[in-house]
Design an enzyme around this catalytic site. Structure first.
Site, PDB file in Angstrom:
ATOM      1  N   HIS A   1       1.006  -1.099  -0.003  1.00 49.12           N
ATOM      2  CA  HIS A   1      -0.100  -0.069   0.045  1.00 49.12           C
ATOM      3  C   HIS A   1       0.949   1.221  -0.034  1.00 49.12           C
ATOM      4  O   HIS A   1       0.599   2.133  -0.644  1.00 49.12           O
ATOM      5  CB  HIS A   1      -0.926   0.079   1.170  1.00 49.12           C
ATOM      6  CG  HIS A   1      -1.745   1.043   0.950  1.00 49.12           C
ATOM      7  ND1 HIS A   1      -3.032   1.130   0.326  1.00 49.12           N
ATOM      8  CD2 HIS A   1      -1.854   2.564   1.413  1.00 49.12           C
ATOM      9  CE1 HIS A   1      -3.646   2.164   0.311  1.00 49.12           C
ATOM     10  NE2 HIS A   1      -2.877   3.103   0.942  1.00 49.12           N
TER      11      HIS A   1
ATOM     12  N   ASP B   1       0.598   4.485  -2.381  1.00 52.31           N
ATOM     13  CA  ASP B   1       0.383   5.856  -2.275  1.00 52.31           C
ATOM     14  C   ASP B   1       1.511   6.443  -2.867  1.00 52.31           C
ATOM     15  O   ASP B   1       1.171   7.522  -3.425  1.00 52.31           O
ATOM     16  CB  ASP B   1       0.708   5.814  -0.682  1.00 52.31           C
ATOM     17  CG  ASP B   1      -0.572   5.786   0.299  1.00 52.31           C
ATOM     18  OD1 ASP B   1      -1.767   5.596  -0.500  1.00 52.31           O
ATOM     19  OD2 ASP B   1      -0.719   5.381   1.526  1.00 52.31           O
TER      20      ASP B   1
ATOM     21  N   HIS C   1       3.347  10.734   2.571  1.00 50.35           N
ATOM     22  CA  HIS C   1       2.669  11.873   1.581  1.00 50.35           C
ATOM     23  C   HIS C   1       3.625  13.342   1.696  1.00 50.35           C
ATOM     24  O   HIS C   1       4.138  13.729   0.555  1.00 50.35           O
ATOM     25  CB  HIS C   1       0.993  12.184   1.863  1.00 50.35           C
ATOM     26  CG  HIS C   1       0.387  11.027   1.896  1.00 50.35           C
ATOM     27  ND1 HIS C   1       0.281  10.171   0.978  1.00 50.35           N
ATOM     28  CD2 HIS C   1      -0.608  10.645   2.718  1.00 50.35           C
ATOM     29  CE1 HIS C   1      -0.547   9.262   1.007  1.00 50.35           C
ATOM     30  NE2 HIS C   1      -1.182   9.376   2.304  1.00 50.35           N
TER      31      HIS C   1
END
Ligand SMILES: [Zn+2]
Length: 307
Positions: free
Chosen positions: A241, A245, A268
């Protein structure tokens, strides 16, 4: 010529935002060559367009948020990841609230939507950003150290390492590498779900976050184990994951990358910082197209089948 791609027809989805818990409608529409990907808040009195770019990212807490003036769209990364994985260059994303629906917590629902709409090849060359020299960003030291880097590579591959001190995560692979030239995004990456811990979820709920989150759109863990009765979709789903992302965060550059990305405990914020660092060094990259598909790096000419 390696061509740009958009959708053949429009497609819609309805869901809830992970953090807002709000009902939201999403309409994905074809866009002309060189449009890029443009979010449009159609619920505002005057619709506002938010074209993706590294600079449009204005908040990276919990998710990647893009904005234009006071208009925002939260949690764009899973949809952007699907666009990266299927090689979508041009797209309008009409949205009726300020958060992309979480759907099943992975990118596989977006992959399904995009593929169902059909992928159209366009009469303009696909433009890549080719990394010419290493670019790296770092934060923290010791136990809080994290970094992300891009180095030149004739193709696109991503390596990621996580370091969670949790029995359910420690027992799975914490390092994974994915190469667009040899792997399959839809098969190997897209199905990996977001994950969270019950103690964090309780704290987030108290702050009005994760209101739409639950066992049907995330892997949820208590202090010891995964609570989802069906278990994991991949035995290294957590780190996969993180690759998902990262592909979404990096696609916000606006053009696909030709580079090798590697990261340790990045997220992020650091992924966006990496894009800004790259763009601040014009000597570190160039924009390239491929007149002959055969000269393009492996994987790109045969991305998702266009029909
Ligand atoms: Zn995610």
């Amino acid at each position: 010529m390696l061509q740009q791609r958009t959708l053949k027809s429009l497609t819609k989805a309805v869901g809830v935002g992970l953090h807002s818990g709000q009902r939201v409608e999403l309409t994905l529409r074809p866009a002309a060559p060189d449009t890029g990907i443009v979010f449009r808040r159609v619920d505002l009195p005057q619709p506002v367009d938010i074209p993706i770019s590294a600079q449009a990212v204005t908040d990276t807490r919990l998710a990647s948020t893009i904005s234009s003036g006071s208009a925002k769209v939260h949690t764009v990364e899973h949809l952007m990841s699907a666009c990266a994985g299927l090689g979508i260059d041009n797209l309008f994303v009409d949205i009726t609230a300020e958060e992309v629906p979480i759907l099943d917590g992975s990118a596989s629902s977006f992959v399904f939507l995009l593929q169902s709409a059909g992928i159209e090849l366009q009469s303009a060359p696909k433009r890549f950003i080719r990394v010419l020299m290493p670019v790296e960003v770092r934060e923290g030291q010791g136990a809080s150290e994290k970094w992300a880097r891009l180095i030149p590579y004739n193709g696109y591959k991503l390596g990621f390492e996580i370091d969670f001190d949790h029995p359910a995560v420690d027992s799975t692979g914490q390092r994974v590498e994915f190469d667009m030239g040899s792997g399959s995004y839809s098969r190997d990456i897209a199905r990996a779900r977001t994950f969270g811990f019950t103690k964090d979820v309780e704290m987030m709920r108290a702050n009005g976050l994760a209101m739409g989150g639950g066992l049907d759109n995330a892997i949820v863990m208590d202090d010891y184990k995964v609570l989802n009765t069906d278990g994991l979709r991949y035995n290294d789903e957590f780190v996969k994951h993180k690759i998902l992302d990262a592909m979404g965060d990096l696609h916000l550059l606006g053009k696909p990358l030709l580079a090798a990305y590697s990261a340790f405990r990045s997220g992020h914020a650091l992924n966006n910082k990496l894009l800004r660092e790259l763009l601040s060094r014009p000597d570190a990259y160039e924009v390239v197209t491929f007149d002959d598909e055969k000269s393009a790096p492996r994987g790109f000419a045969t991305l998702a089948r266009a029909w």
